[in-house]
Design a protein around this motif. Sequence first.
Motif, mmCIF file in Angstrom:
data_model
loop_
_atom_site.group_PDB
_atom_site.id
_atom_site.type_symbol
_atom_site.label_atom_id
_atom_site.label_comp_id
_atom_site.label_asym_id
_atom_site.label_seq_id
_atom_site.Cartn_x
_atom_site.Cartn_y
_atom_site.Cartn_z
ATOM 1 N N PRO A 3 -55.917 -31.003 50.541
ATOM 2 C CA PRO A 3 -56.658 -29.920 49.904
ATOM 3 C C PRO A 3 -56.722 -30.119 48.393
ATOM 4 C CG PRO A 3 -54.586 -29.130 50.878
ATOM 5 C CD PRO A 3 -54.696 -30.571 51.178
ATOM 6 N N SER A 4 -57.794 -29.610 47.786
ATOM 7 C CA SER A 4 -57.993 -29.781 46.352
ATOM 8 C C SER A 4 -57.579 -28.514 45.598
ATOM 9 C CB SER A 4 -59.463 -30.107 46.075
ATOM 10 O OG SER A 4 -59.668 -30.240 44.695
ATOM 11 N N PHE A 5 -56.368 -28.536 45.062
ATOM 12 C CA PHE A 5 -55.871 -27.439 44.244
ATOM 13 C C PHE A 5 -54.648 -27.952 43.495
ATOM 14 C CE2 PHE A 5 -53.354 -27.105 48.077
ATOM 15 C CZ PHE A 5 -52.083 -26.885 47.594
ATOM 16 N N ALA A 6 -54.257 -27.210 42.479
ATOM 17 C CA ALA A 6 -53.001 -27.460 41.773
ATOM 18 C C ALA A 6 -52.342 -26.107 41.557
ATOM 19 C CB ALA A 6 -53.245 -28.156 40.444
ATOM 20 N N THR A 7 -51.081 -25.993 41.941
ATOM 21 C CA THR A 7 -50.405 -24.704 41.768
ATOM 22 C C THR A 7 -50.337 -24.310 40.298
ATOM 23 O OG1 THR A 7 -48.218 -25.751 41.822
ATOM 24 C CG2 THR A 7 -49.062 -24.858 43.911
ATOM 25 N N CYS A 8 -50.265 -25.292 39.401
ATOM 26 C CA CYS A 8 -50.265 -24.970 37.962
ATOM 27 C C CYS A 8 -51.569 -24.302 37.563
ATOM 28 C CB CYS A 8 -50.023 -26.230 37.127
ATOM 29 S SG CYS A 8 -48.349 -26.886 37.259
ATOM 30 N N ASP A 9 -52.697 -24.817 38.078
ATOM 31 C CA ASP A 9 -53.996 -24.214 37.777
ATOM 32 C C ASP A 9 -54.094 -22.805 38.371
ATOM 33 O OD1 ASP A 9 -54.709 -26.539 36.466
ATOM 34 O OD2 ASP A 9 -55.915 -27.317 38.130
ATOM 35 N N LEU A 10 -53.566 -22.640 39.579
ATOM 36 C CA LEU A 10 -53.575 -21.307 40.184
ATOM 37 C C LEU A 10 -52.736 -20.332 39.367
ATOM 38 C CD1 LEU A 10 -53.296 -22.306 43.955
ATOM 39 C CD2 LEU A 10 -55.326 -21.461 42.742
ATOM 40 N N CYS A 11 -51.597 -20.793 38.866
ATOM 41 C CA CYS A 11 -50.757 -19.944 38.011
ATOM 42 C C CYS A 11 -51.472 -19.605 36.708
ATOM 43 C CB CYS A 11 -49.419 -20.627 37.723
ATOM 44 S SG CYS A 11 -48.274 -20.576 39.114
ATOM 45 N N ASP A 12 -52.160 -20.577 36.121
ATOM 46 C CA ASP A 12 -52.912 -20.302 34.894
ATOM 47 C C ASP A 12 -53.981 -19.239 35.134
ATOM 48 O OD1 ASP A 12 -51.402 -22.205 33.581
ATOM 49 O OD2 ASP A 12 -52.976 -23.747 33.575
ATOM 50 N N ALA A 13 -54.663 -19.329 36.273
ATOM 51 C CA ALA A 13 -55.745 -18.398 36.573
ATOM 52 C C ALA A 13 -55.235 -16.996 36.909
ATOM 53 C CB ALA A 13 -56.584 -18.942 37.734
ATOM 54 N N HIS A 14 -54.013 -16.898 37.416
ATOM 55 C CA HIS A 14 -53.512 -15.604 37.886
ATOM 56 C C HIS A 14 -52.275 -15.104 37.132
ATOM 57 C CE1 HIS A 14 -56.220 -15.572 41.362
ATOM 58 N NE2 HIS A 14 -56.028 -16.876 41.393
ATOM 59 N N LYS A 15 -51.972 -15.719 35.990
ATOM 60 C CA LYS A 15 -50.731 -15.378 35.280
ATOM 61 C C LYS A 15 -50.677 -13.934 34.805
ATOM 62 C CE LYS A 15 -52.454 -17.274 30.965
ATOM 63 N NZ LYS A 15 -52.415 -18.469 30.132
ATOM 64 N N ASN A 16 -51.816 -13.302 34.641
ATOM 65 C CA ASN A 16 -51.832 -11.908 34.181
ATOM 66 C C ASN A 16 -52.038 -10.918 35.327
ATOM 67 O OD1 ASN A 16 -51.434 -12.590 31.459
ATOM 68 N ND2 ASN A 16 -53.606 -13.107 31.260
ATOM 69 N N ASP A 17 -51.947 -11.382 36.560
ATOM 70 C CA ASP A 17 -52.113 -10.515 37.727
ATOM 71 C C ASP A 17 -50.937 -9.546 37.797
ATOM 72 O OD1 ASP A 17 -51.534 -9.701 40.554
ATOM 73 O OD2 ASP A 17 -53.450 -10.702 40.891
ATOM 74 N N SER A 18 -51.216 -8.270 37.745
ATOM 75 C CA SER A 18 -50.146 -7.275 37.809
ATOM 76 C C SER A 18 -50.160 -6.524 39.142
ATOM 77 C CB SER A 18 -50.270 -6.285 36.650
ATOM 78 O OG SER A 18 -51.514 -5.618 36.728
ATOM 79 N N SER A 19 -50.996 -6.957 40.065
ATOM 80 C CA SER A 19 -51.155 -6.249 41.333
ATOM 81 C C SER A 19 -50.168 -6.692 42.402
ATOM 82 C CB SER A 19 -52.578 -6.476 41.859
ATOM 83 O OG SER A 19 -52.717 -7.843 42.249
ATOM 84 N N ALA A 20 -49.419 -7.759 42.152
ATOM 85 C CA ALA A 20 -48.509 -8.368 43.134
ATOM 86 C C ALA A 20 -49.270 -9.081 44.244
ATOM 87 C CB ALA A 20 -47.519 -7.365 43.698
ATOM 88 N N ASP A 21 -50.573 -9.293 44.049
ATOM 89 C CA ASP A 21 -51.344 -10.073 45.014
ATOM 90 C C ASP A 21 -51.083 -11.562 44.843
ATOM 91 O OD1 ASP A 21 -52.460 -7.851 46.162
ATOM 92 O OD2 ASP A 21 -54.386 -8.024 45.130
ATOM 93 N N PHE A 22 -50.574 -11.969 43.678
ATOM 94 C CA PHE A 22 -50.249 -13.376 43.398
ATOM 95 C C PHE A 22 -48.754 -13.464 43.117
ATOM 96 C CE2 PHE A 22 -49.689 -17.039 40.614
ATOM 97 C CZ PHE A 22 -50.364 -18.008 41.322
#
Length: 173
Positions: A3-22
């Motif tokens: 699969p094409s993803f990087a957990t670091c990129d996912l963390c960068d995209a969702h680092k301000n998520d305050s909903s607990a969805d990430f």
Amino acid sequence: MPPSFATCDLCDAHKNDSSADFRVMPPVFRDFGGVRKFCGPVVTVKCFEDNTLVKAAVDSAGFDDTPAGRVGKVLVIDGGGSLRRALLGGNLGAAAAKNGWAGVVIDGCVRDVGELAVLDVGIRALASMPLPTEKRNEGQKDLAVQVQGVWVRPGDWLYADEDGMVIGANRLI
């Protein structure tokens, strides 16, 4: 094809998520399977030093057929962090690979490390332990579990790569 993803990129995209969805899993898991990068929708099992439900899960189909193609699932096992018994070994790991599971994440131990290392499935666990479980037919499946302090629910999406593991309430890529 991985699969094409990087957990670091996912963390960068969702680092301000305050909903607990990430959510980000703590860095206490080791790689044991032949696949280092995997993702998929989560199926959960909760058991303590009894792998009866783990066997039932990996013996079943580990994928969903979707209009976009086959999607491997990730089995997340809340083993209570036990370091006294192995919840998955060579035979069950081979069943997971044969039945199309993308990955297995265990809050507990594995055994038969040499056998697991060559299987076409991602496997993460806390440690290796040669002692098998006792079969008491105990445990629960398809419920929200807490793994190393992080809530994981059936249907969440788990992403694992060389940098770690993250959970999304929905598919992130």
